[in-house]
Design a protein around this motif. Structure first.
Motif, short mmCIF file in Angstrom:
data_model
loop_
_atom_site.label_atom_id
_atom_site.label_comp_id
_atom_site.label_asym_id
_atom_site.label_seq_id
_atom_site.Cartn_x
_atom_site.Cartn_y
_atom_site.Cartn_z
N SER A 1 -23.42 -46.00 -58.58
CA SER A 1 -24.04 -45.30 -59.73
C SER A 1 -23.91 -45.66 -61.36
CB SER A 1 -23.86 -43.93 -58.99
OG SER A 1 -22.63 -43.67 -59.50
N GLN A 2 -22.51 -45.93 -61.43
CA GLN A 2 -22.28 -47.11 -63.22
C GLN A 2 -23.27 -48.11 -63.22
OE1 GLN A 2 -20.71 -44.90 -64.74
NE2 GLN A 2 -19.85 -43.79 -63.41
N ILE A 3 -23.57 -48.34 -62.52
CA ILE A 3 -24.32 -49.91 -62.71
C ILE A 3 -25.34 -49.60 -63.09
CG2 ILE A 3 -24.99 -52.39 -62.07
CD1 ILE A 3 -22.21 -52.41 -60.22
N THR A 4 -25.89 -49.39 -64.26
CA THR A 4 -27.10 -48.42 -64.50
C THR A 4 -28.19 -49.43 -65.53
OG1 THR A 4 -25.82 -47.32 -66.56
CG2 THR A 4 -26.46 -46.42 -64.02
N THR B 1 -31.81 -54.27 -63.44
CA THR B 1 -32.77 -53.13 -62.17
C THR B 1 -31.42 -52.94 -62.01
OG1 THR B 1 -32.31 -55.27 -61.25
CG2 THR B 1 -34.28 -54.76 -61.47
N ALA B 2 -31.50 -51.23 -61.70
CA ALA B 2 -29.93 -50.22 -60.85
C ALA B 2 -30.09 -51.38 -59.92
CB ALA B 2 -30.04 -49.08 -61.11
N PRO B 3 -28.36 -51.56 -58.89
CA PRO B 3 -28.81 -51.99 -57.28
C PRO B 3 -29.46 -50.80 -56.51
CG PRO B 3 -26.24 -51.36 -58.64
CD PRO B 3 -26.99 -51.14 -59.60
N LYS B 4 -29.79 -51.61 -55.64
CA LYS B 4 -30.97 -50.86 -54.93
C LYS B 4 -30.45 -52.17 -53.33
CE LYS B 4 -35.66 -49.96 -52.98
NZ LYS B 4 -36.75 -49.97 -53.58
N GLN B 5 -29.86 -50.76 -52.38
CA GLN B 5 -29.87 -52.33 -50.81
C GLN B 5 -28.32 -53.52 -51.19
OE1 GLN B 5 -32.95 -53.77 -48.85
NE2 GLN B 5 -33.52 -51.62 -48.39
#
Length: 129
Positions: free
Chosen positions: A101-104, A51-55
């Motif tokens: 945002s590079q962590i996808t 999962t992409a970073p969220k919080q």
């Protein structure tokens, strides 16, 4: 020297000096710690980002055993892209970090993290091309 003769198995050694080649170091200082040794609690993980970073939180799937690991990004986390050379890569005390945002999702990564207060805190994320 006397310090070298006093080293025992299980001692923690800190050597400061210069590497004369890949396997040899010329030490200018040698410190031996026998009590209250520093702990290396860093863990290395090769994973696929789930999962992409969220919080500041995201999950990855360990490529070795397929376990899911939840990770936390902090302001000290470094994101290193393969295309960046170490000299131009971000560091915690200088230039701004590569955007999270590079962590996808579905991207592979090498991640170094440590556990702190029950959370897996990311120190470095290396993202190959």
């Amino acid at each position: 020297s006397t310090a070298l003769r006093n080293i025992r198995v299980g001692d923690y050694a800190i050597s400061l000096g210069e590497n004369s080649d890949q396997n040899t170091q010329v030490s200018s200082s040698l410190t031996i710690i026998r009590q209250n040794k520093p702990q290396n609690n860093a863990r290395i993980l090769t994973a696929q980002i789930a999962t992409a970073p969220k919080q500041n939180n995201f999950t990855v799937k360990n490529l070795v055993d397929s376990k899911v690991v939840e990770l936390t990004i902090t302001k000290e986390t470094i994101v290193q892209l393969e295309t960046e050379t170490p000299a131009t890569s971000p560091s915690p005390k200088s230039s701004p970090k590569t955007p999270a945002s590079q962590i996808t999702k579905n991207k592979n990564a090498i991640i170094i993290y440590h556990e702190e207060a029950g959370k897996n805190i990311v120190d470095l994320i290396y993202l190959p091309s």
